[in-house]
Design a protein around this motif. Structure first.
Motif, PDB file in Angstrom:
ATOM      1  N   LEU A  49       0.826  -1.213   0.000  1.00  0.00           N
ATOM      2  CA  LEU A  49       0.000   0.000   0.000  1.00  0.00           C
ATOM      3  C   LEU A  49       0.856   1.256   0.000  1.00  0.00           C
ATOM      4  O   LEU A  49       0.535   2.235  -0.671  1.00  0.00           O
ATOM      5  CB  LEU A  49      -0.949   0.002   1.197  1.00  0.00           C
ATOM      6  CG  LEU A  49      -2.048  -1.054   1.164  1.00  0.00           C
ATOM      7  CD1 LEU A  49      -2.806  -1.069   2.488  1.00  0.00           C
ATOM      8  CD2 LEU A  49      -2.988  -0.821  -0.002  1.00  0.00           C
ATOM      9  N   GLU A  50       1.931   1.258   0.744  1.00  0.00           N
ATOM     10  CA  GLU A  50       2.817   2.417   0.793  1.00  0.00           C
ATOM     11  C   GLU A  50       3.454   2.664  -0.568  1.00  0.00           C
ATOM     12  O   GLU A  50       3.646   3.793  -0.988  1.00  0.00           O
ATOM     13  CB  GLU A  50       3.910   2.242   1.846  1.00  0.00           C
ATOM     14  CG  GLU A  50       4.946   3.358   1.865  1.00  0.00           C
ATOM     15  CD  GLU A  50       4.369   4.766   1.997  1.00  0.00           C
ATOM     16  OE1 GLU A  50       4.823   5.663   1.259  1.00  0.00           O
ATOM     17  OE2 GLU A  50       3.461   4.970   2.834  1.00  0.00           O
ATOM     18  N   ARG A  51       3.764   1.611  -1.286  1.00  0.00           N
ATOM     19  CA  ARG A  51       4.441   1.741  -2.581  1.00  0.00           C
ATOM     20  C   ARG A  51       3.496   2.075  -3.729  1.00  0.00           C
ATOM     21  O   ARG A  51       3.957   2.402  -4.818  1.00  0.00           O
ATOM     22  CB  ARG A  51       5.202   0.458  -2.889  1.00  0.00           C
ATOM     23  CG  ARG A  51       6.374   0.254  -1.953  1.00  0.00           C
ATOM     24  CD  ARG A  51       7.121  -1.002  -2.269  1.00  0.00           C
ATOM     25  NE  ARG A  51       8.213  -1.204  -1.319  1.00  0.00           N
ATOM     26  CZ  ARG A  51       8.945  -2.289  -1.264  1.00  0.00           C
ATOM     27  NH1 ARG A  51       8.724  -3.289  -2.110  1.00  0.00           N
ATOM     28  NH2 ARG A  51       9.906  -2.401  -0.373  1.00  0.00           N
TER      29      ARG A  51
ATOM     30  N   PHE B 217      -4.306   4.429   8.126  1.00  0.00           N
ATOM     31  CA  PHE B 217      -3.198   4.359   7.183  1.00  0.00           C
ATOM     32  C   PHE B 217      -3.365   5.435   6.117  1.00  0.00           C
ATOM     33  O   PHE B 217      -4.472   5.698   5.650  1.00  0.00           O
ATOM     34  CB  PHE B 217      -3.162   2.987   6.490  1.00  0.00           C
ATOM     35  CG  PHE B 217      -2.100   2.877   5.432  1.00  0.00           C
ATOM     36  CD1 PHE B 217      -0.792   2.578   5.776  1.00  0.00           C
ATOM     37  CD2 PHE B 217      -2.400   3.101   4.103  1.00  0.00           C
ATOM     38  CE1 PHE B 217       0.199   2.504   4.809  1.00  0.00           C
ATOM     39  CE2 PHE B 217      -1.420   3.032   3.114  1.00  0.00           C
ATOM     40  CZ  PHE B 217      -0.117   2.724   3.476  1.00  0.00           C
TER      41      PHE B 217
ATOM     42  N   THR C 136      -8.737   4.452  -2.675  1.00  0.00           N
ATOM     43  CA  THR C 136      -7.738   5.213  -3.410  1.00  0.00           C
ATOM     44  C   THR C 136      -8.390   6.499  -3.895  1.00  0.00           C
ATOM     45  O   THR C 136      -9.624   6.614  -3.930  1.00  0.00           O
ATOM     46  CB  THR C 136      -7.189   4.420  -4.621  1.00  0.00           C
ATOM     47  OG1 THR C 136      -8.262   4.149  -5.520  1.00  0.00           O
ATOM     48  CG2 THR C 136      -6.533   3.125  -4.176  1.00  0.00           C
TER      49      THR C 136
ATOM     50  N   THR D 142       2.829  11.576   6.171  1.00  0.00           N
ATOM     51  CA  THR D 142       1.878  10.519   6.547  1.00  0.00           C
ATOM     52  C   THR D 142       1.606  10.484   8.042  1.00  0.00           C
ATOM     53  O   THR D 142       0.490  10.183   8.448  1.00  0.00           O
ATOM     54  CB  THR D 142       2.359   9.139   6.068  1.00  0.00           C
ATOM     55  OG1 THR D 142       3.660   8.885   6.578  1.00  0.00           O
ATOM     56  CG2 THR D 142       2.387   9.073   4.558  1.00  0.00           C
TER      57      THR D 142
ATOM     58  N   ASN E 166      -0.786   6.558   2.678  1.00  0.00           N
ATOM     59  CA  ASN E 166       0.520   6.398   2.053  1.00  0.00           C
ATOM     60  C   ASN E 166       1.109   7.768   1.707  1.00  0.00           C
ATOM     61  O   ASN E 166       0.449   8.805   1.848  1.00  0.00           O
ATOM     62  CB  ASN E 166       0.469   5.448   0.850  1.00  0.00           C
ATOM     63  CG  ASN E 166      -0.290   5.994  -0.340  1.00  0.00           C
ATOM     64  OD1 ASN E 166      -0.885   7.063  -0.291  1.00  0.00           O
ATOM     65  ND2 ASN E 166      -0.273   5.247  -1.423  1.00  0.00           N
ATOM     66  N   THR E 167       2.362   7.745   1.263  1.00  0.00           N
ATOM     67  CA  THR E 167       3.052   8.993   0.949  1.00  0.00           C
ATOM     68  C   THR E 167       2.316   9.781  -0.126  1.00  0.00           C
ATOM     69  O   THR E 167       2.214  11.012  -0.044  1.00  0.00           O
ATOM     70  CB  THR E 167       4.499   8.691   0.507  1.00  0.00           C
ATOM     71  OG1 THR E 167       5.163   8.008   1.580  1.00  0.00           O
ATOM     72  CG2 THR E 167       5.263   9.950   0.157  1.00  0.00           C
TER      73      THR E 167
END
Length: 120
Positions: free
Chosen positions: A13-15, A31, A107, A44, A33-34
């Motif tokens: 998820l972070e990527r 959560f 997203t 974040t 992400n960046t």
């Protein structure tokens, strides 16, 4: 296939190159992400220390945040940027599909510039 099976979900998820956000029913941000942080002008950790109502402009804060996110899936939502401006983004359906999931994970597609250009 073995590589995919061994990568932790949070790493994946972070990527992701698109903004991702997970929120609990009580509005706690679990959560971000960046890419999501960059979209709203925060790192974040700052996003994770916020509540649903601080990130989403003009969405009902008196209901379950998960229910509100489900109700607005596929629609344009207004997010609050760190500088106070509004970021307009299309929010996806939650990746967690069961009706009793206590978390929504979505997203976002930032449409701010495109919508601004269309108004001119």
């Amino acid at each position: 296939m073995a590589l995919l099976q061994n990568i932790p979900a949070l790493v994946v998820l972070e990527r992701f190159p698109v903004p991702v956000l997970a929120i609990a029913e009580d509005g706690t941000i679990l959560f971000a992400n960046t890419a999501f942080g960059e979209m709203v002008g925060r790192d974040t950790d700052a996003v994770k220390n916020m509540q649903f109502a601080e990130v989403f402009h003009s969405l009902p804060a008196d209901e379950s945040a998960v229910s509100v996110m489900r109700a607005h899936a596929g629609l344009l939502v207004d997010l609050v940027h760190d500088d106070g401006s509004i970021v307009r983004a299309r929010m996806s359906k939650s990746a967690l599909l069961r009706g009793d999931d206590p978390v929504a994970l979505a997203t976002f597609q930032d449409l701010t510039e495109r919508l601004w250009a269309e108004e001119l």
